[in-house]
Design an enzyme around this catalytic site. Structure first.
Site, short mmCIF file in Angstrom:
data_model
loop_
_atom_site.label_atom_id
_atom_site.label_comp_id
_atom_site.label_asym_id
_atom_site.label_seq_id
_atom_site.Cartn_x
_atom_site.Cartn_y
_atom_site.Cartn_z
N LYS A 75 2.19 8.92 -4.43
CA LYS A 75 3.33 8.88 -5.36
C LYS A 75 3.13 9.74 -6.60
O LYS A 75 4.10 10.25 -7.14
CB LYS A 75 3.60 7.43 -5.80
CG LYS A 75 4.25 6.57 -4.72
CD LYS A 75 4.58 5.20 -5.28
CE LYS A 75 5.20 4.30 -4.23
NZ LYS A 75 5.63 3.02 -4.76
N ASP A 111 11.88 2.85 -7.20
CA ASP A 111 11.17 1.58 -7.45
C ASP A 111 11.71 0.93 -8.73
O ASP A 111 11.82 -0.30 -8.81
CB ASP A 111 9.67 1.83 -7.62
CG ASP A 111 8.96 2.11 -6.31
OD1 ASP A 111 9.43 1.63 -5.26
OD2 ASP A 111 7.94 2.82 -6.33
P1 NAP Z 1 -2.30 1.24 -8.21
O1 NAP Z 1 -1.68 2.36 -8.99
O2 NAP Z 1 -3.49 1.51 -7.37
O3 NAP Z 1 -2.68 0.09 -9.28
C1 NAP Z 1 -3.36 -1.07 -8.88
C2 NAP Z 1 -3.38 -2.10 -10.02
O4 NAP Z 1 -3.99 -3.31 -9.54
C3 NAP Z 1 -4.20 -1.65 -11.23
O5 NAP Z 1 -3.63 -2.22 -12.38
C4 NAP Z 1 -5.56 -2.28 -10.91
O6 NAP Z 1 -6.37 -2.50 -12.06
C5 NAP Z 1 -5.14 -3.61 -10.34
N1 NAP Z 1 -6.16 -4.20 -9.48
C6 NAP Z 1 -6.54 -3.78 -8.26
N2 NAP Z 1 -7.50 -4.59 -7.76
C7 NAP Z 1 -7.74 -5.54 -8.71
C8 NAP Z 1 -8.61 -6.65 -8.79
N3 NAP Z 1 -9.45 -6.97 -7.79
N4 NAP Z 1 -8.58 -7.40 -9.91
C9 NAP Z 1 -7.73 -7.11 -10.92
N5 NAP Z 1 -6.86 -6.07 -10.90
C10 NAP Z 1 -6.88 -5.29 -9.80
O7 NAP Z 1 -1.26 0.55 -7.23
P2 NAP Z 1 0.33 0.42 -7.45
O8 NAP Z 1 0.99 1.54 -6.77
O9 NAP Z 1 0.58 0.19 -8.88
O10 NAP Z 1 0.66 -0.90 -6.59
C11 NAP Z 1 0.33 -2.19 -7.09
C12 NAP Z 1 0.90 -3.25 -6.15
O11 NAP Z 1 2.33 -3.24 -6.19
C13 NAP Z 1 0.51 -3.04 -4.68
O12 NAP Z 1 0.19 -4.30 -4.13
C14 NAP Z 1 1.77 -2.49 -4.06
O13 NAP Z 1 1.87 -2.83 -2.69
C15 NAP Z 1 2.83 -3.20 -4.88
N6 NAP Z 1 4.12 -2.48 -4.88
C16 NAP Z 1 5.20 -3.11 -4.37
C17 NAP Z 1 6.42 -2.47 -4.37
C18 NAP Z 1 7.63 -3.19 -3.82
O14 NAP Z 1 8.64 -2.54 -3.56
N7 NAP Z 1 7.57 -4.49 -3.65
C19 NAP Z 1 6.57 -1.19 -4.90
C20 NAP Z 1 5.43 -0.56 -5.43
C21 NAP Z 1 4.20 -1.21 -5.39
P3 NAP Z 1 -7.36 -1.35 -12.59
O15 NAP Z 1 -6.52 -0.45 -13.46
O16 NAP Z 1 -8.38 -2.11 -13.36
O17 NAP Z 1 -7.91 -0.65 -11.38
#
Ligand code: NAP
Length: 285
Positions: A75, A111
């Site tokens: 993305k 999104d």
């Molecule tokens: P990303 O950019 O990789 O960010 C991941 C986030 O999760 C960061 O804030 C990270 O913290 C945190 N994190 C990961 N593992 C962790 C742990 N063990 N403990 C605490 N914090 C943790 O991913 P993203 O694109 O933002 O996506 C995040 C989630 O949203 C995913 O599950 C994705 O599937 C979901 N999502 C859903 C939709 C929907 O349409 N429903 C759309 C977009 C995304 P750090 O900064 O400390 O690494």
């Protein structure tokens, strides 16, 4: 798509680029919508590792794709490969939809509108006037915070495992709207959450490890809270949603946002209002 037998020489090409991609629900939603509306396009899933993204975008241009969705991990990276990126996608540094306009590839982000539509399904006024608590500071959290600013939230608290990312997000988000956006260290999260109305899990913490790792103050939830978990899984309720509902809160998982972002993409590619009910049925079956 009008069924496989309907595919012909004029059939338009759509798809999703991601890695991994095996569990995506997007082809189900989009092909159900295309079929219901008799639109001559087909939507496929493409497993594209990071090092293959440039070639995949060149391939889309060469083959005249109408557009595509983009998911983890592309993305952020895809923006630089496109001809243009719209204001919201540029602001949050994240493209989830590409549209081919007569050979020019333009990046969008649905999104943000998807999150707003899902929230309005729970509260018609959206985030207007709400004190909000966002767990996470990655791409999804950036979209959520941008949406909350757009919607006129009263205050936004961001809590993230890596605190500096929350600080950096809040520094930018203060320019996106009038709500104060404050980065709160994880250790202070529960205290800061007192009095918030809306809680959003925008971390990648999934279905099982919630209570060990989430910054969300699950124990203090009650019937005045709205909880949105961006995480989802086919046929399952997330732990957060289950626990929030058990405490009387209004709660949904990420399927509704997924559906509404897909509807936004569909409308960009086809110019038609998306058949949201058909798409919802396709992922609830
Ligand atoms: P990303 O950019 O990789 O960010 C991941 C986030 O999760 C960061 O804030 C990270 O913290 C945190 N994190 C990961 N593992 C962790 C742990 N063990 N403990 C605490 N914090 C943790 O991913 P993203 O694109 O933002 O996506 C995040 C989630 O949203 C995913 O599950 C994705 O599937 C979901 N999502 C859903 C939709 C929907 O349409 N429903 C759309 C977009 C995304 P750090 O900064 O400390 O690494």
């Amino acid at each position: 798509m009008v069924g496989h037998e309907g595919i012909g020489s004029q059939t338009g090409l759509l798809g999703v680029l991601g890695h991994p991609i095996a569990h995506t629900l997007s082809p189900r939603m989009h092909n159900a919508a295309l079929k219901a509306q008799g639109v001559d396009m087909v939507y496929l899933a493409f497993d594209v590792p990071p090092e293959g993204l440039g070639a995949a975008v060149s391939g889309m241009r060469a083959l005249g794709f109408r557009g595509c969705n983009v998911t983890i991990p592309h993305k952020e990276a895809i923006g630089a490969l496109l001809d243009e990126v719209d204001t919201m996608a540029a602001r949050i540094g994240s493209v989830n939809t590409v549209v081919n306009e007569a050979g020019r590839l333009k990046g969008h982000n649905t999104d943000v509108s998807g999150f707003i539509a899902a929230l309005r399904g729970l509260r018609p006024d959206g985030a207007a006037g709400l004190r909000c608590f966002v767990a996470g500071a990655g791409g999804a959290a950036r979209g959520v915070v941008a949406a909350l600013q757009l919607e006129g939230a009263a205050e936004i608290l961001v809590v993230n495992r890596t605190h500096e990312r929350a600080v950096s997000l809040c520094a930018q988000a203060s320019a996106w709207g009038s709500a104060p956006c404050v980065a709160v260290p994880v250790a202070d999260g529960a205290a800061a959450a007192e009095g918030v109305d809306l809680l959003v899990n925008a971390t990648a913490i999934g279905l099982t490890s919630y209570f060990k790792e989430s910054a969300l103050p699950v124990d203090t939830l009650n019937s005045r809270h709205i909880v949105m978990d961006l995480v989802y899984a086919s046929g399952k309720v997330t732990e957060l949603v289950r626990e929030a509902k058990a405490r009387g809160a209004t709660a949904i998982d990420g399927k509704e946002m997924l559906l509404m972002q897909a509807a936004g993409s569909y409308e960009l590619w086809t110019g038609r209002p998306a058949p949201v009910d058909v798409m919802r049925r396709s992922i609830s079956e």
